[in-house]
Design a protein around this motif. Structure first.
Motif, PDB file in Angstrom:
ATOM      1  N   LYS A   1      -6.806  -1.268   0.732  1.00  0.00           N
ATOM      2  CA  LYS A   1      -7.569  -0.365   0.010  1.00  0.00           C
ATOM      3  C   LYS A   1      -8.129   0.159  -1.549  1.00  0.00           C
ATOM      4  O   LYS A   1      -7.021  -0.586  -2.597  1.00  0.00           O
TER       5      LYS A   1
ATOM      6  N   LEU B   1      -9.236   2.129  -4.993  1.00  0.00           N
ATOM      7  CA  LEU B   1      -8.538   3.137  -5.911  1.00  0.00           C
ATOM      8  C   LEU B   1      -9.746   3.907  -5.693  1.00  0.00           C
ATOM      9  O   LEU B   1     -10.815   3.250  -6.992  1.00  0.00           O
TER      10      LEU B   1
ATOM     11  N   TYR C   1      -8.335   5.157  -1.164  1.00  0.00           N
ATOM     12  CA  TYR C   1      -7.341   5.959  -1.736  1.00  0.00           C
ATOM     13  C   TYR C   1      -7.277   6.646  -2.846  1.00  0.00           C
ATOM     14  O   TYR C   1      -8.370   6.499  -4.294  1.00  0.00           O
ATOM     15  N   LYS C   2      -7.763   8.134  -2.880  1.00  0.00           N
ATOM     16  CA  LYS C   2      -8.767   8.822  -3.725  1.00  0.00           C
ATOM     17  C   LYS C   2      -6.897   9.601  -5.127  1.00  0.00           C
ATOM     18  O   LYS C   2      -6.413   9.880  -4.476  1.00  0.00           O
TER      19      LYS C   2
ATOM     20  N   VAL D   1      -3.172  11.906  -5.744  1.00  0.00           N
ATOM     21  CA  VAL D   1      -3.587  11.018  -4.527  1.00  0.00           C
ATOM     22  C   VAL D   1      -3.764  11.409  -3.534  1.00  0.00           C
ATOM     23  O   VAL D   1      -2.607  11.879  -2.745  1.00  0.00           O
ATOM     24  N   THR D   2      -5.087  11.318  -2.908  1.00  0.00           N
ATOM     25  CA  THR D   2      -5.343  11.775  -1.452  1.00  0.00           C
ATOM     26  C   THR D   2      -5.589  10.315  -0.555  1.00  0.00           C
ATOM     27  O   THR D   2      -6.135   9.396  -1.201  1.00  0.00           O
ATOM     28  N   LYS D   3      -5.369  10.433   0.781  1.00  0.00           N
ATOM     29  CA  LYS D   3      -5.525   9.348   1.306  1.00  0.00           C
ATOM     30  C   LYS D   3      -7.576   9.712   2.038  1.00  0.00           C
ATOM     31  O   LYS D   3      -7.418  10.764   2.217  1.00  0.00           O
TER      32      LYS D   3
ATOM     33  N   GLU E   1       0.545  -1.120  -0.118  1.00  0.00           N
ATOM     34  CA  GLU E   1      -0.119  -0.265  -0.125  1.00  0.00           C
ATOM     35  C   GLU E   1       0.554   1.213  -0.409  1.00  0.00           C
ATOM     36  O   GLU E   1       0.857   3.068  -0.213  1.00  0.00           O
TER      37      GLU E   1
ATOM     38  N   LEU F   1       1.239   3.690  -3.175  1.00  0.00           N
ATOM     39  CA  LEU F   1       1.398   5.469  -3.175  1.00  0.00           C
ATOM     40  C   LEU F   1       2.282   6.333  -4.194  1.00  0.00           C
ATOM     41  O   LEU F   1       2.097   7.593  -4.627  1.00  0.00           O
TER      42      LEU F   1
END
Length: 655
Positions: free
Chosen positions: A378, A380, A147-148, A138-140, A124, A128
Motif C-alpha cells: 500500500k 502512503l 494509508y493516510k 493514520v487511517t486506512k 504492513e 501501522l
C-alpha cells in the motif's frame, strides 16, 4: 583479528564479501567466453619479471606476484565481484581500510533511533503500529489501498537542505515527517569498504552519468544525504556571489543580515573549525607545491575537530567526528518529535486546483510515497500543511514535473562544478611527505587560481579516491601500465580544479541528465589543470600526468623548463567519450545545483521564499534553488538557504 572483528560488526549492507547463494547472469557460454576475453584484455595476466615498478621486497612477495598474474577472465571475475576483508590485491598495492581512530564516544543508542521507522524491516501491520507509536494519525482508505497520514510538514529528503528545514520546523512546534529512500547508518555501522559503501550510500550506487557519458556524478543517498558522505569542506558563500545574487538576480535575501547570521548559525551547529593540526599526504603536497611557487594556500574549514585525520569520510565517518545533518540537525528534529521514514521513496506531490488564490493555480496537499520493501504494497498518502522537496538537484525537478507542474524553468539551469584531475607520483623515498593518498583529511587545503581582474578562475583541491575509483578514472593504456599504476596507487597524488561553471544542463526525468560546458568553462579548467601540474612538480613529483584517454604524462627527472612548458601547452580540455575527438576526458561532479533555481517567474522554478510559482504550499529546500553555480563546496550555502526559508515557513504557519 581486530580487522575481521571490525568488519563483522559493520552493518550487513556495508560488509561486502562474497555473493550469498546462487546467481545467474543470463549469458550463454559463448557470450561468457567473449566477456572473459574482453576482461582478460583489460586486466591480463603478466609475468612478474616484466614489471618495471620496484617493490618493497626483492624478490617480490607472493601477493605482488599474484597481483601481476591475476587476470580479469579468472573466477570470480566476471561471473561475480568479490570484496572481502582478506583481498590480497590490497596488500599488493599497499591499501588498507584500517582506521586507527575509534569513535569519539560510544553511543548506547543510535542518535536518530527514536525517530526512525525503517520500512525495510516492517510489515504492513507493524508499519501501522510504528506510525501510531510515533504520534502520527493514520487511517486506512479501503477504496484506494493507501494509508493516510496527517502531519504539519512533510520533507522529502534528509540531506543538507531537508535536515535543516526539518529541524527548524520541528523545533517551532510542528509535527514533521521526513521521507528518505536511503538507509540509516551510524559510525559503528561503517565498514569503509568502497564497493558496498558506494552502493548503499550514493545515488545509483555511485555509478551515475550524464546521458552522453561525459560526466560522472556523485550524490549522497542515505540518511544525511550528501552531508553524510561529503569531504567535510565548510566554505561560506563568497561575498561576490552574494552580491551578484542580491543585486544581479534581484534576491534581497542574499544581501540581508539574516543570511549572514544564518551562515554563522549553521557553522556553529555543525562544529566547524578553521584549522587542521595534521594534514594528509595529498594536502601536504598541495601546500608544499604552492609554498615552493610562492602561491597562496588556505586552510579549509571543516565540520570536525582540528585533529580529525580520517581519509574515509566519503564512506561515512567511522570516528563519528564529522558533523553532517545525520549527527546534528536531524538529531534536533527527532528530539522535537520528527519522524524519519527510511527506505521510502516519494512518487508524486498531491496537487489540486487552488480555489482560494488567483496567484497560484494549484495547491499542494502533501505527497504520495511507497516503501521500497516489496512486502508493503500500500502507498502512503501523507497530508500536510507544508510540503518540502529536498531530494537534491537531480531528483527534485523530476519529482515536480512528474507531479504535473508545467513551469518550463524546472529542471533547467543545472550546474555541476565539473572537474578534471591531474596526478603526480611521489615515491616513498620522498621522506618529507608522509602517508598515503587515502589517509588524513580529504580536503584541508585549497589554492585559488585568480585572474588579473581578481576573478577566481578555479579552486584547486584534492579528492578522495578509493582503489576502485582510481582504477576506473585513471587512463588505461595497456594491461601492464594499469597494473603498474595500481602498484603506485598509494603515492599517486591527485588534484583537481573546481570551476564556477557558466555552462549548464537539464534534468527533467529521473536519471536522464544533460549537460554542456561553455568555452570559458573549458578555458578555466585548462588553466586550473596547468596550475595544478606546476604545483605537483614544485612539490617533488617524479612523474605527472592528466586523465586524458591517451595517458598523457611526463617524467620530471632531468626535465628542462622548456620541455615542461611544451607539455603544459599540450594539456587540453577534450570532450567526453562520445565527442568523436582524437582524445577524450571523463569529467566528475560531486556538486549539483540550480535546477529549480530561485528567481522571478520568468526564469525561476521557485520564488524568493522557496515556494513553487505554480503550487501553493510546495517549497524547495536543497541545492536546486541556488540561482547559479557557486564556485566552492556548497554545503554551507545550501544549509543557510534552507535555514532562512524554513524560518519563513515556520512564521507563515504561526500566522
Amino acid at each position: 583479528m581486530e580487522e575481521e572483528k571490525g568488519r563483522r560488526e559493520a552493518h550487513p549492507l556495508l560488509r561486502g564479501g562474497r555473493r550469498q547463494g546462487s546467481y545467474s547472469h543470463g549469458f550463454s557460454s559463448r557470450e561468457m567466453q567473449s566477456l572473459s576475453a574482453i576482461c582478460g584484455t583489460f586486466i591480463p595476466s603478466i609475468p612478474v619479471e616484466k614489471r618495471h615498478v620496484g617493490s618493497r621486497e626483492d624478490p617480490p612477495s607472493k601477493t605482488i606476484e599474484a597481483f601481476y598474474l591475476a587476470s580479469g577472465s579468472q573466477h570470480p571475475i566476471p561471473d561475480e565481484t568479490n570484496e572481502n576483508s582478506k583481498n590480497p590485491t590490497w596488500n599488493a598495492i599497499g591499501y588498507s581500510t584500517d582506521n586507527d581512530e575509534k569513535p569519539s564516544k560510544t553511543q548506547r543508542e543510535r542518535p536518530l533511533q527514536k525517530g526512525i521507522i525503517d520500512t525495510a524491516n516492517q510489515t504492513e501491520s507493524s508499519l501501522l503500529t510504528s506510525l501510531a507509536q510515533k504520534g502520527l494519525k493514520v487511517t486506512k482508505d479501503p477504496s484506494c489501498s493507501v494509508y493516510k497520514l496527517e502531519c504539519d510538514v512533510v520533507v522529502v529528503g534528509s540531506g543538507s537542505g531537508g535536515g535543516v528545514a526539518a529541524a527548524v520546523l520541528a523545533s517551532s512546534g510542528h509535527k514533521v515527517v521526513i521521507l528518505e529512500k536511503g538507509n540509516y547508518f551510524t559510525p559503528e555501522d561503517y565498514s569503509l569498504l568502497e564497493a558496498p559503501s558506494m552502493d548503499q550510500m550514493y545515488e545509483s550506487g555511485g555509478i551515475l552519468s550524464t546521458l552522453d557519458g561525459k560526466v560522472m556524478l556523485l550524490a549522497g543517498s542515505t540518511v544525511g544525504g550528501g552531508s553524510a558522505v561529503n569531504w567535510s569542506a565548510c566554505i561560506k558563500t563568497p561575498r561576490p556571489i552574494l552580491k551578484q545574487w542580491a543585486e544581479g538576480n534581484k534576491l534581497p535575501l542574499f544581501g540581508s543580515p539574516d543570511y549572514l547570521s544564518a551562515m554563522d548559525t549553521i557553522c556553529k551547529r555543525m562544529g566547524v573549525v578553521e584549522n587542521c593540526t595534521e594534514e594528509g599526504f595529498q594536502n601536504q603536497v598541495l601546500r608544499k607545491g604552492c609554498e615552493s611557487l610562492g602561491l597562496e594556500v588556505e586552510y579549509v574549514p571543516r565540520n570536525s575537530s582540528e585533529h580529525h585525520y580520517c581519509g574515509s569520510c566519503c564512506y561515512g565517518c567511522k570516528t563519528g567526528e564529522k558533523q553532517g545533518t545525520d549527527a546534528t540537525w536531524l538529531v534536533d528534529a527527532v528530539d522535537h518529535g520528527a519522524v524519519i521514514l527510511t527506505g521510502c521513496k516519494a512518487e508524486r506531490f498531491i496537487l489540486e486546483n487552488n480555489k482560494h488564490s488567483k496567484k497560484k493555480e494549484k495547491k499542494c496537499l502533501g505527497v504520495v510515497a511507497r516503501s521500497l520493501n516489496k512486502n508493503i504494497t500500500k502507498r502512503l498518502q501523507i497530508l500536510s500543511k507544508i510540503t518540502i522537496s529536498a531530494c537534491g538537484s537531480l531528483l527534485t525537478p523530476p519529482l515536480m514535473i512528474s507531479s504535473g507542474l508545467k513551469n518550463p524553468n524546472i529542471g533547467k539551469n543545472l550546474h555541476l562544478h565539473p572537474v578534471l584531475m591531474v596526478w603526480g607520483y611521489f615515491p616513498d623515498s620522498i621522506s618529507d611527505l608522509r602517508g598515503k593518498i587515502f589517509e588524513g583529511g580529504i580536503i584541508t587545503s585549497l589554492h585559488k587560481v585568480v585572474a588579473d581582474d581578481s576573478r577566481v578562475r578555479a579552486v584547486i583541491e584534492a579528492p578522495a579516491l578509493g582503489p576502485a575509483s582510481f582504477s576506473t578514472l585513471f587512463p588505461w593504456v595497456s594491461g601492464l601500465q594499469m597494473k603498474e599504476s595500481m602498484m603506485k596507487y598509494g603515492r599517486t597524488v591527485h588534484l583537481f580544479p573546481l570551476i564556477r561553471d557558466r555552462g549548464s544542463g537539464e534534468v527533467k526525468e529521473e536519471g536522464r541528465i544533460k549537460y554542456r560546458l561553455d568555452r570559458l568553462d573549458k578555458e578555466n579548467i585548462r588553466e586550473g589543470l596547468r596550475r595544478a601540474l606546476r604545483i605537483l612538480v614544485a612539490a617533488g613529483a617524479v612523474e605527472v600526468g592528466t586523465h586524458r584517454s591517451d595517458g598523457q604524462r611526463i617524467k620530471c627527472k632531468g626535465m628542462r623548463e622548456e620541455d615542461f612548458e611544451e607539455f603544459l601547452d599540450g594539456v587540453t580540455v577534450e570532450g567526453g567519450v562520445r565527442s568523436r575527438e582524437e582524445h577524450c576526458n571523463l569529467y566528475c561532479s560531486a556538486h549539483q545545483m540550480g535546477s529549480c533555481k530561485m528567481g522571478s517567474i520568468e526564469e525561476g522554478g521557485v520564488d524568493e521564499n522557496g515556494e513553487s510559482w505554480e503550487a501553493e504550499g510546495l517549497f524547495v529546500c536543497d541545492g536546486s534553488v541556488l540561482p547559479s553555480a557557486l564556485g566552492v563546496n556548497p554545503m554551507i550555502t545550501i544549509q543557510s538557504i534552507a535555514y532562512c526559508l524554513s524560518k519563513r515557513m515556520a512564521e507563515s504557519l504561526r500566522s
